[in-house]
Design a protein around this motif. Structure first.
Motif, PDB file in Angstrom:
ATOM      1  N   ALA A 264       0.811  -1.226   0.000  1.00  0.00           N
ATOM      2  CA  ALA A 264       0.000   0.000   0.000  1.00  0.00           C
ATOM      3  C   ALA A 264       0.841   1.272   0.000  1.00  0.00           C
ATOM      4  CB  ALA A 264      -0.943  -0.013   1.196  1.00  0.00           C
ATOM      5  N   ASP A 265       1.948   1.275   0.747  1.00  0.00           N
ATOM      6  CA  ASP A 265       2.770   2.483   0.854  1.00  0.00           C
ATOM      7  C   ASP A 265       3.747   2.618  -0.306  1.00  0.00           C
ATOM      8  OD1 ASP A 265       1.575   3.211   3.248  1.00  0.00           O
ATOM      9  OD2 ASP A 265       2.937   1.962   4.410  1.00  0.00           O
ATOM     10  N   GLY A 266       3.942   1.562  -1.049  1.00  0.00           N
ATOM     11  CA  GLY A 266       4.874   1.623  -2.174  1.00  0.00           C
ATOM     12  C   GLY A 266       6.313   1.779  -1.742  1.00  0.00           C
ATOM     13  N   LYS A 267       6.614   1.371  -0.500  1.00  0.00           N
ATOM     14  CA  LYS A 267       7.983   1.503   0.002  1.00  0.00           C
ATOM     15  C   LYS A 267       8.703   0.157  -0.047  1.00  0.00           C
ATOM     16  CE  LYS A 267       6.903   5.344   3.123  1.00  0.00           C
ATOM     17  NZ  LYS A 267       6.910   5.824   4.538  1.00  0.00           N
ATOM     18  N   TYR A 268      10.038   0.240  -0.187  1.00  0.00           N
ATOM     19  CA  TYR A 268      10.854  -0.977  -0.258  1.00  0.00           C
ATOM     20  C   TYR A 268      12.012  -0.905   0.724  1.00  0.00           C
ATOM     21  CZ  TYR A 268       8.174  -1.691  -4.502  1.00  0.00           C
ATOM     22  OH  TYR A 268       7.129  -1.872  -5.386  1.00  0.00           O
ATOM     23  N   PRO A 269      12.455  -2.042   1.246  1.00  0.00           N
ATOM     24  CA  PRO A 269      12.049  -3.390   0.875  1.00  0.00           C
ATOM     25  C   PRO A 269      10.650  -3.755   1.387  1.00  0.00           C
ATOM     26  CG  PRO A 269      13.619  -3.474   2.675  1.00  0.00           C
ATOM     27  CD  PRO A 269      13.571  -2.044   2.230  1.00  0.00           C
ATOM     28  N   PHE A 270      10.004  -4.629   0.651  1.00  0.00           N
ATOM     29  CA  PHE A 270       8.685  -5.137   0.981  1.00  0.00           C
ATOM     30  C   PHE A 270       8.765  -6.658   0.962  1.00  0.00           C
ATOM     31  CE2 PHE A 270       4.539  -6.773  -0.464  1.00  0.00           C
ATOM     32  CZ  PHE A 270       3.712  -6.258   0.521  1.00  0.00           C
ATOM     33  N   TYR A 271       8.222  -7.293   1.982  1.00  0.00           N
ATOM     34  CA  TYR A 271       8.347  -8.748   2.125  1.00  0.00           C
ATOM     35  C   TYR A 271       6.979  -9.409   2.162  1.00  0.00           C
ATOM     36  CZ  TYR A 271      12.712  -6.950   4.100  1.00  0.00           C
ATOM     37  OH  TYR A 271      13.875  -6.251   4.300  1.00  0.00           O
ATOM     38  N   TYR A 272       6.920 -10.616   1.641  1.00  0.00           N
ATOM     39  CA  TYR A 272       5.772 -11.462   1.933  1.00  0.00           C
ATOM     40  C   TYR A 272       6.251 -12.897   2.094  1.00  0.00           C
ATOM     41  CZ  TYR A 272       5.454 -12.261  -3.224  1.00  0.00           C
ATOM     42  OH  TYR A 272       5.683 -12.559  -4.545  1.00  0.00           O
ATOM     43  N   VAL A 273       5.574 -13.597   2.995  1.00  0.00           N
ATOM     44  CA  VAL A 273       5.954 -14.959   3.348  1.00  0.00           C
ATOM     45  C   VAL A 273       4.834 -15.904   2.935  1.00  0.00           C
ATOM     46  CG1 VAL A 273       6.548 -16.537   5.230  1.00  0.00           C
ATOM     47  CG2 VAL A 273       7.316 -14.145   5.308  1.00  0.00           C
ATOM     48  N   VAL A 274       5.184 -16.886   2.119  1.00  0.00           N
ATOM     49  CA  VAL A 274       4.224 -17.907   1.705  1.00  0.00           C
ATOM     50  C   VAL A 274       4.557 -19.178   2.474  1.00  0.00           C
ATOM     51  CG1 VAL A 274       3.292 -19.262  -0.208  1.00  0.00           C
ATOM     52  CG2 VAL A 274       3.997 -16.886  -0.584  1.00  0.00           C
ATOM     53  N   GLY A 275       3.602 -19.673   3.233  1.00  0.00           N
ATOM     54  CA  GLY A 275       3.836 -20.854   4.050  1.00  0.00           C
ATOM     55  C   GLY A 275       3.896 -22.135   3.247  1.00  0.00           C
ATOM     56  N   ALA A 276       4.374 -23.190   3.883  1.00  0.00           N
ATOM     57  CA  ALA A 276       4.459 -24.493   3.230  1.00  0.00           C
ATOM     58  C   ALA A 276       3.082 -25.015   2.826  1.00  0.00           C
ATOM     59  CB  ALA A 276       5.143 -25.495   4.164  1.00  0.00           C
ATOM     60  N   ASP A 277       2.028 -24.470   3.446  1.00  0.00           N
ATOM     61  CA  ASP A 277       0.662 -24.895   3.118  1.00  0.00           C
ATOM     62  C   ASP A 277       0.033 -24.043   2.022  1.00  0.00           C
ATOM     63  OD1 ASP A 277       0.312 -22.510   4.439  1.00  0.00           O
ATOM     64  OD2 ASP A 277      -1.112 -23.277   5.924  1.00  0.00           O
ATOM     65  N   GLY A 278       0.812 -23.085   1.462  1.00  0.00           N
ATOM     66  CA  GLY A 278       0.306 -22.274   0.366  1.00  0.00           C
ATOM     67  C   GLY A 278      -0.518 -21.079   0.775  1.00  0.00           C
ATOM     68  N   THR A 279      -0.399 -20.661   2.034  1.00  0.00           N
ATOM     69  CA  THR A 279      -1.099 -19.460   2.482  1.00  0.00           C
ATOM     70  C   THR A 279      -0.092 -18.366   2.802  1.00  0.00           C
ATOM     71  OG1 THR A 279      -1.136 -20.152   4.813  1.00  0.00           O
ATOM     72  CG2 THR A 279      -3.008 -20.799   3.430  1.00  0.00           C
ATOM     73  N   VAL A 280      -0.551 -17.105   2.709  1.00  0.00           N
ATOM     74  CA  VAL A 280       0.312 -15.967   3.007  1.00  0.00           C
ATOM     75  C   VAL A 280       0.363 -15.780   4.526  1.00  0.00           C
ATOM     76  CG1 VAL A 280       0.683 -13.495   2.706  1.00  0.00           C
ATOM     77  CG2 VAL A 280      -0.248 -14.854   0.822  1.00  0.00           C
ATOM     78  N   LYS A 281       1.551 -15.840   5.075  1.00  0.00           N
ATOM     79  CA  LYS A 281       1.717 -15.745   6.523  1.00  0.00           C
ATOM     80  C   LYS A 281       2.039 -14.322   6.981  1.00  0.00           C
ATOM     81  CE  LYS A 281       1.190 -20.187   6.877  1.00  0.00           C
ATOM     82  NZ  LYS A 281      -0.049 -20.760   7.418  1.00  0.00           N
ATOM     83  N   TYR A 282       2.598 -13.532   6.079  1.00  0.00           N
ATOM     84  CA  TYR A 282       2.952 -12.149   6.446  1.00  0.00           C
ATOM     85  C   TYR A 282       3.175 -11.358   5.165  1.00  0.00           C
ATOM     86  CZ  TYR A 282       5.730  -8.104   7.761  1.00  0.00           C
ATOM     87  OH  TYR A 282       6.180  -6.822   7.902  1.00  0.00           O
ATOM     88  N   SER A 283       2.850 -10.078   5.216  1.00  0.00           N
ATOM     89  CA  SER A 283       3.282  -9.139   4.176  1.00  0.00           C
ATOM     90  C   SER A 283       3.472  -7.784   4.831  1.00  0.00           C
ATOM     91  CB  SER A 283       2.251  -9.061   3.039  1.00  0.00           C
ATOM     92  OG  SER A 283       1.038  -8.480   3.486  1.00  0.00           O
ATOM     93  N   GLY A 284       4.546  -7.110   4.475  1.00  0.00           N
ATOM     94  CA  GLY A 284       4.829  -5.818   5.074  1.00  0.00           C
ATOM     95  C   GLY A 284       6.280  -5.414   4.907  1.00  0.00           C
TER      96      GLY A 284
END
Length: 357
Positions: free
Chosen positions: A135-155
């Motif tokens: 949303a803020d368009g700032k970097y670095p930006f991370y997202y974590v995809v779990g072993a089960d195929g769901t997003v665990k974190y983004s920010g």
């Protein structure tokens, strides 16, 4: 180039995922296409493994932190453990701008100092087909995809991304296997049982490929494909684990086992071993370590072999004593690990009868 402190990086706005949501499919992926730095990935690296995607500006630099918080904490991702089980985590750095020739040249020496997660691959085009919103368009930006195929974190917090990845990977740690990780094999149990770290996977891979390409039932084909993906993943899993091993003797032992396990990729593991053996003095200690380690893993049964192992352990004591005299408290790591192994093997051989009159 612009400068950004670790503190500033950690203060970036965080848009944490409040509840796990199913991730979109990964973009079509070619392990060579778009590869910029680090080891190459395969489709298997996206299978049943926790993945951190770091989108970053390659023109922004950061302070180098060796350990502790922020980017420095990423070092532990390569050999993160829960109990005795090693956890599987992959990180992929994706620059949001073209990478200049100057940066590509710098990467051949070191990837430290960038806002990318150090020690992990860079790819020009990688990620989910529909990524979490920045949303803020700032970097670095991370997202974590779990072993089960769901997003665990983004920010925007590297620390929170790493924590989320460790929590997810740790949830699968109890089922961890040296080659098949958390994969549960139900159909091809005989083939899976033949997979041993330290023995070539090639014969099993050949059979699995034939099954995957054949006309057997869908369950048989699907599981064969899954096992093949996990074996592909395990090459990088062991590369990361060995690279992060501080003990030079164990590094060479594991590299040797990995070379036997993945003969087609022998060179990538051989390079890790050669780096540890580059110092001739340290190489002498590592050679003795390798032999003693084999005795500890496979205790000799014959009296002559027990005596031989005991004699080598006694020689090791003398080598350690000499280097303690030369180096004092600054004994190289290779000799510290050798010292511990010498004591273990000597005690085991004496318990088996060595040294008795």
């Amino acid at each position: 180039m612009k400068k950004m402190s670790i503190l500033a990086g950690l203060l970036l706005a965080v848009s944490a995922v409040s509840a796990a949501e199913t991730a979109a499919a990964w973009k079509p992926f070619d392990g060579r296409k778009g590869h910029l730095a680090g080891y190459r990935l395969s489709d298997g690296d996206l299978f049943m493994q926790t993945v951190i995607v770091c989108r970053f500006d390659p023109e922004v630099r950061t302070e180098v932190v060796k350990d502790g918080e922020g980017f420095g904490a990423a070092a532990g991702l390569k050999s993160f453990k829960v109990g005795d089980a090693l956890c599987r985590i992959e990180c992929v750095n994706v620059p949001v701008k073209p990478v200049s020739k100057k940066i590509q040249s710098e990467l051949k020496k070191s990837d430290l100092g960038y806002t990318a997660i150090p020690g992990f691959p860079w790819y020009a085009d990688f990620g989910l087909s529909a990524e979490p919103e920045n949303a803020d368009g700032k970097y670095p930006f991370y997202y974590v995809v779990g072993a089960d195929g769901t997003v665990k974190y983004s920010g925007g917090s590297v620390s929170q991304a790493i924590s989320a990845a460790k929590r997810d990977a740790g949830a699968h740690a109890d089922a961890d296997d040296k080659l098949l990780g958390p994969l549960k094999v139900a159909v091809h149990t005989d083939l899976a049982g033949a997979l041993k770290f330290g023995s070539p996977v090639t014969p099993v891979v050949k059979k699995l490929k034939a099954i995957a390409a054949g006309k057997t039932g869908s369950d048989e084909r699907k599981e064969a494909e899954d096992i093949l993906k996990m074996l592909e993943q395990s090459k990088n899993y062991w590369y990361k684990t060995i690279a992060a091993t501080d003990d030079p003797g164990m590094k060479v032992v594991l590299a040797g086992q990995a070379m036997k396990t993945f003969p087609a990729d022998k060179r990538m593991f051989e390079a890790l071993a050669q780096k540890a053996l580059s110092n001739p003095v340290v190489a002498k200690a590592i050679k003795m370590y390798q032999t003693l380690y084999s005795y500890r893993q496979n205790p000799p049964q014959k009296k002559a072999d027990i005596m031989k192992a005991h004699k080598l352990a006694c020689q090791g004591e003398k080598v350690i004593a000499k280097f303690r005299k030369d180096f004092g408290d600054k004994l190289p790591a290779a000799f510290l690990s050798l010292e511990n192994l010498v004591m273990e093997v000597k005690a085991e051989m004496e318990a088996a009868g060595a040294g008795r009159k």
